[in-house]
Write an enzyme that holds these catalytic residues in place. Structure first.
Site, mmCIF file in Angstrom:
data_model
loop_
_atom_site.group_PDB
_atom_site.id
_atom_site.type_symbol
_atom_site.label_atom_id
_atom_site.label_comp_id
_atom_site.label_asym_id
_atom_site.label_seq_id
_atom_site.Cartn_x
_atom_site.Cartn_y
_atom_site.Cartn_z
ATOM 1 C CB CYS A 42 60.291 -24.789 68.085
ATOM 2 S SG CYS A 42 61.828 -25.260 68.450
ATOM 3 C CB CYS A 47 65.327 -24.254 67.617
ATOM 4 S SG CYS A 47 63.600 -23.450 68.786
ATOM 5 C CE LYS A 50 68.536 -20.987 65.740
ATOM 6 N NZ LYS A 50 67.875 -20.226 66.989
ATOM 7 C CE1 TYR A 184 67.277 -16.450 69.936
ATOM 8 C CE2 TYR A 184 66.209 -15.258 71.420
ATOM 9 C CZ TYR A 184 65.987 -16.254 70.329
ATOM 10 O OH TYR A 184 64.374 -16.547 70.885
ATOM 11 C CD GLU A 188 70.814 -17.869 67.448
ATOM 12 O OE1 GLU A 188 71.057 -19.107 68.126
ATOM 13 O OE2 GLU A 188 69.672 -17.918 66.385
ATOM 14 C CG HIS A 442 94.299 -33.248 78.905
ATOM 15 N ND1 HIS A 442 93.990 -32.211 78.658
ATOM 16 C CD2 HIS A 442 94.609 -34.468 77.982
ATOM 17 C CE1 HIS A 442 95.403 -31.658 78.217
ATOM 18 N NE2 HIS A 442 96.006 -33.177 77.934
ATOM 19 C CD GLU A 447 91.498 -30.665 79.918
ATOM 20 O OE1 GLU A 447 92.239 -31.084 80.463
ATOM 21 O OE2 GLU A 447 91.773 -30.911 79.079
#
Length: 457
Positions: A42, A47, A50, A184, A188, A442, A447
Site C-alpha cells: 500500500c 495505494c 498510485k 482495477y 487505474e 444542495h 444529493e
C-alpha cells in the site's frame, strides 16, 4: 519451551504492522521481519504512490475546467523526474513513520527475509548480506502480502514487459503504452498514464473491463474512458511480445499487432509465499499459493496465523488491518473475533472514479432476490458550466418487500469520498425510505442518492 519472541510477524505491511504494534502494547515480546522498507504494498508500491499519480494526472482536466471558469492558465508542462523525486520523498517519510511507530511501541524491526525451518523456528537472511541466523517464536503471523506476476507462457514477456511495481520508477514516461488486463489496477493506470499524455491501449481477454463489478458500472466507465482517448480492446490477449527498433510489437490472438514504447502487465497478483518454506511449517496452501486460514485467520497449524493479501480473501488494505485487529483479539485477548466481509465499500481510482458497496445487479439476480433498480445519469454542474460531456452514473439496488438498499454504485468525480458515507447506510441495512427521508445537500452530486424516485422499468 522458552522462545525468543512471543510473536514474530513476517512482513511489515499494513496488516503486519498493526498486529505487531497492538500485540506489543499488551506487553508481549514482538519482532517483525521485513526485507524491504516498512509500509508494504500500500505505502510503497500501491495505494499511496498510485494516488499521487492519480492526483498528478488529473491536473490537465482541472486546467481545462479552470479555463472554462475564466482562468488564464498559460502553458503547463509535466516534469516526470520532479514528480518521481517528490513521490519518493513522501514514501520515505511514510515508511519512516511506520518504522518509528513500531519502535515507539516496543516492536523490534529486523531487516531480513524470513523462512520457516520448522513450525516454531525461522531462518532470517539479513538484507545487508550478513550471515543468516535462526530465531524461535511461540506465535507466528504471516503478513507478506501479494506480488504482481508476468505470465511466463507468453513469449518475450520477461524481456519486454513490466509489472505495476516498476511503473513508479520508469526512467522516463513512454509516449505509448499497451496495458494488459481488465482489473482495477489496469484501469487505474490506464487513466493515470492517459492523463499524463501517454497514448494508452488497454487489452483485455474478457467481454468487458472490471469483471465482478456491476455491469452498468462497467459499461459506463468503459465509455467514459474511451471518450478520454483510451483505446480498449476486449476479447483480445497477447500471444507474443517482440522488441523491434521501433518499440515493442504486441502480437494478439486476434491477428492484430500493436506497437508501443512500453508494455505493462497488470493482469493479476498472487500471494507472495514463495521462499517462505511453508512446507516446513506444515501450513496448507490453496490456489496460487494462498495460505489457507479459518474465519479467525488461523492456519491448520495452531500457533501460525495469516492476514491480508497472502490469504487471498479480500485484498484491500483496510481489510488487512481489520483482520490484524481480529487476530490480536483472538490470539492474545481471549476474545475470539472474526471480521465481517459483507458490504465492504471500495473504490476504483479510475478516471472517472468508481465507488461501490453491496450487491451488484447480477449478484442480486444470482441470489434469487426480488429487487428494484433506481438509476440516474447526468452532467454535474461543474461539467455543464464548461460545456463538457462527462456524465455521472448513480445506481441503487433495493430489495422489494423489505425496502432495504442492497447495493449502491457510482461512477463520477469524488465517488470514493461519497461511497464511504453510503457504505455506512448499506452496512446498517437502511431502507430506501430512510435514504429518501434524508435531507439533500444542495447543490451537490451526492444529493441524487437521496432524491432518486423513478424505478427502472
Amino acid at each position: 519451551m522458552t522462545y525468543d519472541y512471543d510473536l514474530f510477524v513476517i512482513g511489515a505491511g499494513s496488516g503486519g504492522v498493526r498486529a505487531a504494534r497492538l500485540s506489543a502494547n499488551l506487553g508481549l515480546k514482538v519482532a517483525i521481519a521485513e526485507e524491504d522498507r516498512p509500509g508494504g504494498t500500500c505505502v510503497l508500491r500501491g495505494c499511496v504512490p498510485k494516488k499521487f499519480m492519480v492526483y498528478a494526472s488529473e491536473v490537465p482536466e482541472q486546467l481545462k475546467y479552470a479555463r472554462g471558469f475564466g482562468w488564464d492558465t498559460g502553458e503547463a508542462t509535466f516534469d516526470w523526474n520532479a514528480f518521481k523525486a517528490s513521490n519518493e520523498k513522501e514514501l520515505t517519510r511514510l515508511s519512516q513513520a511506520y518504522a518509528g511507530n513500531l519502535t515507539r511501541n516496543g516492536v523490534e524491526i529486523i531487516s531480513a527475509h524470513a523462512a520457516f525451518k520448522d513450525p516454531h523456528t525461522l531462518t532470517l537472511t539479513p538484507s545487508d548480506g550478513s550471515e543468516p541466523y535462526e530465531v524461535t517464536a511461540k506465535t507466528i503471523l504471516i503478513a507478506v502480502g501479494g506480488w504482481p506476476f508476468l505470465p511466463r507462457h507468453i513469449e518475450g514477456v520477461q524481456e519486454c514487459a513490466i509489472s505495476s511495481n516498476e511503473v513508479f520508477n520508469l526512467p522516463e514516461l513512454p509516449k505509448s503504452v499497451v496495458i494488459v488486463g481488465g482489473g482495477y489496477i489496469s484501469v487505474e493506470f490506464a487513466g493515470v498514464l492517459n492523463g499524463l499524455g501517454v497514448d494508452v491501449t488497454l487489452v483485455y481477454r474478457g467481454e468487458q473491463i472490471l469483471r465482478g463489478f456491476d455491469d452498468e458500472v462497467r459499461d459506463h466507465l468503459a465509455r467514459e474512458m474511451q471518450a478520454r482517448g483510451i483505446k480498449i480492446l476486449t476479447r483480445a490477449d497477447p500471444v507474443k511480445l517482440e522488441k523491434t527498433p521501433d518499440g515493442i510489437r504486441v502480437h494478439l490472438n486476434t491477428d492484430i499487432d500493436l506497437m508501443a514504447d512500453q508494455v505493462l502487465y497488470a493482469s493479476g497478483r498472487k500471494p507472495k509465499t514463495e521462499g517462505l518454506n511453508l512446507e516446513a511449517a506444515g501450513c496448507d496452501i490453496e490456489l496460487h499459493g494462498a495460505i489457507k486460514v479459518d474465519d479467525y485467520s488461523r492456519t491448520c497449524v495452531d500457533h501460525i496465523w495469516a492476514v491480508g493479501d497472502v490469504t487471498n480473501r479480500m485484498n484491500l488494505t483496510p481489510v488487512a488491518i481489520r483482520e490484524a485487529v481480529a487476530f490480536v483479539e483472538t490470539a492474545f485477548k481471549n476474545n475470539p473475533t472474526t471480521y465481517d466481509y459483507e458490504n465492504i465499500p471500495t473504490a476504483v481510482f479510475s478516471q472517472p472514479q468508481i465507488g461501490t458497496v453491496g450487491l451488484t445487479e447480477q449478484q442480486a439476480i444470482d441470489a434469487g432476490l426480488k429487487f428494484d433498480v433506481y438509476t440516474t445519469r447526468f452532467r454535474a454542474m461543474k461539467t455543464t458550466f464548461i460545456g463538457g460531456e462527462t456524465r455521472v452514473l448513480m445506481k441503487l439496488i433495493v430489495e422489494q418487500g423489505s425496502d432495504v438498499v442492497l447495493g449502491c454504485h457510482m461512477v463520477g468525480s469524488d465517488s470514493a469520498e461519497i461511497i464511504q458515507m453510503a457504505g455506512i447506510a448499506v452496512k446498517a441495512r437502511l431502507t430506501k425510505a430512510q435514504w429518501d427521508a434524508t435531507c439533500a445537500v444542495h447543490p451537490t452530486a451526492a444529493e441524487e442518492f437521496v432524491t432518486l424516485k423513478d424505478k427502472r422499468a
